[in-house]
Design a protein around this motif. Structure first.
Motif, PDB file in Angstrom:
ATOM      1  N   LEU A 123       0.717  -1.054   0.120  1.00 39.99           N
ATOM      2  CA  LEU A 123       0.239   0.032   0.337  1.00 39.99           C
ATOM      3  C   LEU A 123       1.064   1.328   0.226  1.00 39.99           C
ATOM      4  O   LEU A 123       0.380   2.066  -0.677  1.00 39.99           O
ATOM      5  CB  LEU A 123      -1.066   0.053   1.224  1.00 39.99           C
ATOM      6  N   ALA A 124       1.978   1.131   0.439  1.00 42.98           N
ATOM      7  CA  ALA A 124       2.717   2.348   0.772  1.00 42.98           C
ATOM      8  C   ALA A 124       3.959   2.348  -0.417  1.00 42.98           C
ATOM      9  O   ALA A 124       4.682   3.373  -0.518  1.00 42.98           O
ATOM     10  CB  ALA A 124       3.611   2.364   2.114  1.00 42.98           C
ATOM     11  N   GLY A 125       3.937   1.440  -1.515  1.00 40.24           N
ATOM     12  CA  GLY A 125       4.851   1.486  -2.280  1.00 40.24           C
ATOM     13  C   GLY A 125       6.262   1.233  -1.831  1.00 40.24           C
ATOM     14  O   GLY A 125       7.288   1.755  -2.912  1.00 40.24           O
ATOM     15  N   ILE A 126       6.266   0.751  -0.747  1.00 41.36           N
ATOM     16  CA  ILE A 126       7.784   0.515  -0.441  1.00 41.36           C
ATOM     17  C   ILE A 126       8.538  -0.811  -1.022  1.00 41.36           C
ATOM     18  O   ILE A 126       7.531  -1.924  -0.936  1.00 41.36           O
ATOM     19  CB  ILE A 126       7.696   0.363   1.201  1.00 41.36           C
ATOM     20  N   THR A 127       9.498  -0.707  -1.745  1.00 40.23           N
ATOM     21  CA  THR A 127       9.957  -1.897  -2.313  1.00 40.23           C
ATOM     22  C   THR A 127      11.393  -1.856  -2.227  1.00 40.23           C
ATOM     23  O   THR A 127      12.452  -1.041  -1.953  1.00 40.23           O
ATOM     24  CB  THR A 127       9.644  -2.039  -3.778  1.00 40.23           C
ATOM     25  N   ALA A 128      12.119  -2.854  -2.807  1.00 43.01           N
ATOM     26  CA  ALA A 128      13.264  -3.202  -2.962  1.00 43.01           C
ATOM     27  C   ALA A 128      13.883  -4.076  -4.226  1.00 43.01           C
ATOM     28  O   ALA A 128      12.926  -4.696  -4.445  1.00 43.01           O
ATOM     29  CB  ALA A 128      14.230  -3.705  -1.328  1.00 43.01           C
ATOM     30  N   ASN A 129      15.065  -4.355  -4.323  1.00 43.01           N
ATOM     31  CA  ASN A 129      15.372  -4.991  -5.158  1.00 43.01           C
ATOM     32  C   ASN A 129      15.017  -6.616  -4.905  1.00 43.01           C
ATOM     33  O   ASN A 129      15.489  -7.199  -3.844  1.00 43.01           O
ATOM     34  CB  ASN A 129      16.995  -5.237  -5.585  1.00 43.01           C
ATOM     35  N   PRO A 130      14.018  -7.185  -5.729  1.00 45.73           N
ATOM     36  CA  PRO A 130      13.742  -8.519  -5.319  1.00 45.73           C
ATOM     37  C   PRO A 130      14.852  -9.605  -5.078  1.00 45.73           C
ATOM     38  O   PRO A 130      14.595 -10.497  -4.231  1.00 45.73           O
ATOM     39  CB  PRO A 130      12.599  -9.075  -6.344  1.00 45.73           C
ATOM     40  N   TYR A 131      15.670  -9.621  -5.878  1.00 40.35           N
ATOM     41  CA  TYR A 131      16.855 -10.482  -5.580  1.00 40.35           C
ATOM     42  C   TYR A 131      17.463 -10.397  -4.190  1.00 40.35           C
ATOM     43  O   TYR A 131      17.904 -11.350  -3.646  1.00 40.35           O
ATOM     44  CB  TYR A 131      17.920 -10.296  -6.803  1.00 40.35           C
ATOM     45  N   LEU A 132      17.604  -8.934  -3.776  1.00 39.45           N
ATOM     46  CA  LEU A 132      18.298  -8.909  -2.465  1.00 39.45           C
ATOM     47  C   LEU A 132      17.658  -9.498  -1.380  1.00 39.45           C
ATOM     48  O   LEU A 132      17.786  -9.713  -0.310  1.00 39.45           O
ATOM     49  CB  LEU A 132      18.512  -7.377  -2.245  1.00 39.45           C
ATOM     50  N   VAL A 133      16.132  -9.200  -1.505  1.00 33.83           N
ATOM     51  CA  VAL A 133      15.233  -9.490  -0.597  1.00 33.83           C
ATOM     52  C   VAL A 133      15.169 -11.102  -0.196  1.00 33.83           C
ATOM     53  O   VAL A 133      15.066 -11.388   0.478  1.00 33.83           O
ATOM     54  CB  VAL A 133      13.824  -8.853  -0.756  1.00 33.83           C
ATOM     55  N   ASP A 134      15.155 -11.710  -1.661  1.00 39.03           N
ATOM     56  CA  ASP A 134      15.137 -13.129  -1.646  1.00 39.03           C
ATOM     57  C   ASP A 134      16.383 -13.831  -1.053  1.00 39.03           C
ATOM     58  O   ASP A 134      16.535 -14.923  -0.689  1.00 39.03           O
ATOM     59  CB  ASP A 134      14.834 -13.633  -2.983  1.00 39.03           C
ATOM     60  N   ALA A 135      17.489 -12.689  -1.268  1.00 38.20           N
ATOM     61  CA  ALA A 135      18.990 -13.407  -0.522  1.00 38.20           C
ATOM     62  C   ALA A 135      18.789 -13.368   0.751  1.00 38.20           C
ATOM     63  O   ALA A 135      19.349 -14.354   1.396  1.00 38.20           O
ATOM     64  CB  ALA A 135      19.980 -12.656  -1.074  1.00 38.20           C
ATOM     65  N   VAL A 136      18.062 -12.289   1.416  1.00 36.19           N
ATOM     66  CA  VAL A 136      18.052 -12.524   2.899  1.00 36.19           C
ATOM     67  C   VAL A 136      16.975 -13.540   3.291  1.00 36.19           C
ATOM     68  O   VAL A 136      17.437 -13.938   4.345  1.00 36.19           O
ATOM     69  CB  VAL A 136      17.324 -11.047   3.313  1.00 36.19           C
ATOM     70  N   ILE A 137      15.948 -13.570   2.559  1.00 36.98           N
ATOM     71  CA  ILE A 137      15.212 -14.904   2.891  1.00 36.98           C
ATOM     72  C   ILE A 137      15.761 -15.986   2.995  1.00 36.98           C
ATOM     73  O   ILE A 137      15.695 -17.022   3.651  1.00 36.98           O
ATOM     74  CB  ILE A 137      13.865 -14.861   2.193  1.00 36.98           C
ATOM     75  N   ALA A 138      16.648 -16.256   2.018  1.00 34.99           N
ATOM     76  CA  ALA A 138      17.591 -17.602   1.898  1.00 34.99           C
ATOM     77  C   ALA A 138      18.202 -17.624   3.179  1.00 34.99           C
ATOM     78  O   ALA A 138      18.478 -18.701   3.664  1.00 34.99           O
ATOM     79  CB  ALA A 138      18.423 -17.659   0.866  1.00 34.99           C
ATOM     80  N   LEU A 139      18.895 -16.574   3.820  1.00 28.96           N
ATOM     81  CA  LEU A 139      19.649 -16.587   5.068  1.00 28.96           C
ATOM     82  C   LEU A 139      18.859 -16.895   6.341  1.00 28.96           C
ATOM     83  O   LEU A 139      19.540 -17.513   7.156  1.00 28.96           O
ATOM     84  CB  LEU A 139      20.339 -15.009   5.279  1.00 28.96           C
ATOM     85  N   THR A 140      17.311 -16.532   6.039  1.00 29.23           N
ATOM     86  CA  THR A 140      16.770 -17.163   7.151  1.00 29.23           C
ATOM     87  C   THR A 140      16.481 -18.620   7.343  1.00 29.23           C
ATOM     88  O   THR A 140      16.359 -19.126   8.478  1.00 29.23           O
ATOM     89  CB  THR A 140      15.193 -16.324   7.296  1.00 29.23           C
ATOM     90  N   VAL A 141      16.602 -19.286   6.221  1.00 32.20           N
ATOM     91  CA  VAL A 141      16.434 -20.841   6.014  1.00 32.20           C
ATOM     92  C   VAL A 141      17.934 -21.198   6.762  1.00 32.20           C
ATOM     93  O   VAL A 141      17.677 -22.229   7.667  1.00 32.20           O
ATOM     94  CB  VAL A 141      16.514 -21.089   4.760  1.00 32.20           C
ATOM     95  N   THR A 142      18.721 -20.875   6.456  1.00 34.41           N
ATOM     96  CA  THR A 142      20.325 -21.155   7.122  1.00 34.41           C
ATOM     97  C   THR A 142      20.140 -20.808   8.601  1.00 34.41           C
ATOM     98  O   THR A 142      20.417 -21.610   9.375  1.00 34.41           O
ATOM     99  CB  THR A 142      21.413 -20.246   6.553  1.00 34.41           C
ATOM    100  N   TYR A 143      19.496 -19.735   8.898  1.00 34.91           N
ATOM    101  CA  TYR A 143      19.552 -19.354  10.493  1.00 34.91           C
ATOM    102  C   TYR A 143      18.749 -20.595  11.287  1.00 34.91           C
ATOM    103  O   TYR A 143      19.123 -21.074  12.157  1.00 34.91           O
ATOM    104  CB  TYR A 143      18.758 -18.282  10.654  1.00 34.91           C
TER     105      TYR A 143
END
Length: 257
Positions: A123-143
């Motif tokens: 709704l607020a139009g807040i976004t980021a590069n999807p590759y970087l976001v998905d990279a952080v998500i991959a790190l949550t799996v490692t954690y």
């Protein structure tokens, strides 16, 4: 010098023992669950294609723009069921939850987290590069895999942070990933944006329920085996390996794409 030699010999013996333990655990799993191992290895070989399939297609964008509530909900369900980073994290969470009440509490925390960022970031139009976001998500799996292996206490000499809190925080991160993908599929000034966000989230939840149902059934079967400790060690090792592959793919996509 003699003391150093003793230390070196001890470390070598310890490393050899750890390697033998891992080999023994893998052998026990392959003997007890040969079909599951073959499926897992085959799935792992498809990880590169799977990670790329998680990106947004032009067909999905068109369906999002002109489709109705159920079309958008279906896209949300598809996105969850092909979101291997999300599924791997959920599997890591599910491994040591033994009671239905525990499953409800932790999945509610994760759902609340990803719903909050999905709604408000879109709704607020807040976004980021999807590759970087998905990279952080991959790190949550490692954690989560390291936490499952008691890695904080064994390797860092301290207890892991509160798991329920961390699942909620990771839910926020996963929700931001969903939002970045959703914003690729719809326009910020779409008059039906709120309806589409709700429909997309409904689809995500149905996809999550389907995935959790399958995971619960598989984990419950694993629990009936005397090899369950070995299975969990191998599974968490596989989660770390898979998340490393996904992380590499996302970083590569960021620099190339």
């Amino acid at each position: 010098m003699k003391y150093s030699a003793v230390i070196i010999q001890r470390d070598r013996a310890s490393a050899g023992s750890n390697a033998n333990n891992i080999k023994g655990a893998w052998a026990a799993v392959t003997r007890r669950w040969p079909f599951i191992v073959k499926v897992a290895l085959g799935w792992a070989s498809l990880l590169p294609a799977a990670a790329m399939a998680h990106s947004v297609s032009e067909q999905a964008q068109q369906r999002m723009l002109i489709g109705g509530f159920f079309d958008v909900a279906w896209i949300g369900a598809e996105h969850m069921l092909t979101g291997y980073d999300h599924l791997l994290f959920l599997l890591g969470v599910m491994l040591f939850l033994t009671r239905f009440s525990q499953i409800v509490v932790f999945i509610t925390a994760f759902t609340a987290g990803h719903t909050i960022t999905l709604l408000f970031a879109t709704l607020a139009g807040i976004t980021a590069n999807p590759y970087l976001v998905d990279a952080v998500i991959a790190l949550t799996v490692t954690y989560k895999a390291i936490e499952n292996l008691d890695g904080f206490r064994r390797w860092f000499g301290r207890p892991a942070p509160n798991l329920l809190f961390m699942v909620f925080i990771f839910g926020l991160i996963h929700g931001f990933g969903l939002s970045t993908r959703l914003q690729q599929m719809t326009l910020a000034k779409d008059p039906e944006l709120v309806t589409k966000i709700i429909a997309f989230n409904v689809g995500v939840e149905f996809g999550q329920i389907a995935a959790l149902t399958a995971m619960t059934a598989v984990v419950q079967v694993w629990r009936t085996s005397a090899s369950f400790p070995s299975i969990t060690r191998v599974t968490n090792g596989a989660l770390i390996a898979a998340s490393a592959v996904l992380l590499g793919l996302q970083v590569h996509g960021y620099y190339v794409g």
